[in-house]
Design a protein around this motif. Structure first.
Motif, short mmCIF file in Angstrom:
data_model
loop_
_atom_site.label_atom_id
_atom_site.label_comp_id
_atom_site.label_asym_id
_atom_site.label_seq_id
_atom_site.Cartn_x
_atom_site.Cartn_y
_atom_site.Cartn_z
N CYS A 1 89.95 15.96 8.09
CA CYS A 1 91.21 16.20 8.93
C CYS A 1 92.41 15.08 8.52
O CYS A 1 91.85 14.09 8.11
CB CYS A 1 90.99 15.84 10.30
N ASP A 2 93.35 15.67 8.30
CA ASP A 2 94.72 14.70 7.82
C ASP A 2 95.61 14.34 9.00
O ASP A 2 96.75 14.02 8.68
CB ASP A 2 95.29 15.34 6.70
N CYS B 1 93.50 10.07 12.18
CA CYS B 1 92.41 10.25 11.15
C CYS B 1 92.70 9.50 9.72
O CYS B 1 92.02 8.78 9.28
CB CYS B 1 92.01 11.63 10.68
N GLN B 2 94.30 9.65 9.42
CA GLN B 2 94.57 8.71 8.24
C GLN B 2 94.55 7.45 8.27
O GLN B 2 94.21 6.50 7.67
CB GLN B 2 95.98 9.45 7.95
N ARG C 1 90.95 5.91 8.41
CA ARG C 1 90.49 6.05 6.92
C ARG C 1 91.01 4.56 6.37
O ARG C 1 90.30 3.86 5.59
CB ARG C 1 90.75 6.95 6.08
N GLU D 1 83.94 13.72 2.30
CA GLU D 1 85.39 13.49 1.96
C GLU D 1 85.55 13.17 0.55
O GLU D 1 86.68 13.64 0.23
CB GLU D 1 85.52 12.31 2.95
#
Lengths: 251, 251
Positions: free
Chosen positions: A19-20, A24-25, A28, B63
């Motif tokens: 997922c972007d 989620c970004q 990360r 990922e």
């Protein structure tokens, strides 16, 4: 009594694989925004009691301190998957308490290893774990599910996850019991209308408003909800906050 | 074709929770001796194909590179537990191949998410994944289980885990197919007499001796087997070695 939020995410966790979205970004890039499967730890008188067991590194955590007991809310994989490995360990058995659910998850009941699954808990019949009194509370979910009213004799904490709304008997109990703290399922943003298995934020806040604890934490948070908070800069009522992985609360 | 041993342990892994044997103590000190659940990766023409999915950090691995396909040997938790989380991801579905097993593991088949479970593979009927030809081979285990004969048209590799002995038809196939490399279940030390679900080392070596590959790797290794090798300084025949987590083999 110390409560640790060892995981505050839903089954997809944050970041969600592939997922972007902004949440989620962000997760990360900044590990403080990651959300592991929803679970908690209670420390009281030197004993460790786990609430749910969905973290994938459960065995490593338990090597640092062996839990005196594990309380399960229900047998969906994201709440028990860490047991699939932990069970094959060595040493004294670990008592596991939870709702009556003959199906369990995978072959956990058939091959329990070092896990000592206790008979299914009866709603509203308290269990004593050392000085911790644990009262099982029925919740509304797609599998037999229990919340827990936890008291060390002075402080009272209610763990209410996974659930959509609350059964009348559970809400009546809590209104009378008057918890200082409430931890409650708020998986979805409010744009998720009439959810079937989890609260959205508005539903969780209505329950908190009715029970009137001093403090409350929203948990089982999806990446969609984190993205919604990022997009809208929404604020929560005083005393209510989004739970965060790894944060400790002292009562 | 590149093979990576992404996990070479049994269901208890090494270190095994709560165990103080020499192998577990060593693995806690030196991460190169840790063993995650048994699984592998094939890289061919830039595609990643996973063999089994029991690693708890499967989503993080995927990922970095999204797999073109996942091959399952069987549905015991230590071979599929990473899917319990991966399935809730986003993006294109990932095809998953494995034996016919209506029960599966937990609710994976009922709630597959982004996983595209294909109909159960038929023994000895090859499947083509890009340039990789995959022939399913029946194995002897406590759940429906398939090994895989993998060929890129030049190199031939047989993955034979989990199994105790080999069914006659599988051994006949392999004797004729003449794999260059064999990866085989050797869970137990030889002191473990007449095992029911996994080979001990002597049984694995007998099979290797009959199939006669150029190289062979023992996998699905228990902490008891590591401890046995530590205690006895046992050596293996030429061309045979204990697989190690993270090691790559180029064919």
């Amino acid at each position: 009594m110390k409560l640790r939020f060892s995981g505050t995410g839903d089954s997809g966790q944050v970041p969600c694989f592939g997922c972007d979205c902004l949440a989620c970004q962000r997760a990360r890039l900044l590990s403080c925004h990651r959300r592991e499967p929803c679970c908690g730890e209670i420390e009281l008188d030197g004993d460790l009691i786990l609430i749910d067991a969905g973290r994938m590194d459960l065995a490593a955590r338990c090597e640092r301190q062996r839990p005196a007991a594990i309380l399960l809310t229900h047998y969906h994989a994201d709440h028990v998957q860490g047991l699939l490995h932990l069970r094959w360990g060595r040493g004294e058995s670990i008592p596991v308490y939870g709702p009556k659910d003959p199906q369990g998850c995978a072959d956990l009941h058939k091959n329990p290893g070092i896990l000592d699954f206790q008979p299914g808990l009866k709603p509203f019949r308290p269990l004593q774990l050392g000085r911790l009194e644990v009262t099982p509370l029925p919740l509304n979910h797609s599998k037999p599910t229990l919340g827990y009213a936890l008291s060390d004799g002075v402080n009272r904490l209610a763990w209410l996850c996974d659930t959509v709304g609350l059964p009348g008997a559970t809400e009546s109990f809590l209104t009378e019991w008057r918890p200082h703290g409430v931890v409650i399922d708020a998986t979805h943003p409010d744009s998720y209308i009439a959810p079937r298995n989890h609260n959205n934020v508005a539903m969780a806040l209505e329950i908190i408003e009715r029970i009137q604890p001093s403090r409350a934490w929203l948990t089982h948070i999806s990446h969609e909800l984190d993205a919604d908070f990022l997009a809208t800069s929404r604020t929560l009522p005083e005393g209510v906050e989004l739970a965060a992985d790894g944060s400790d609360i002292l009562f």
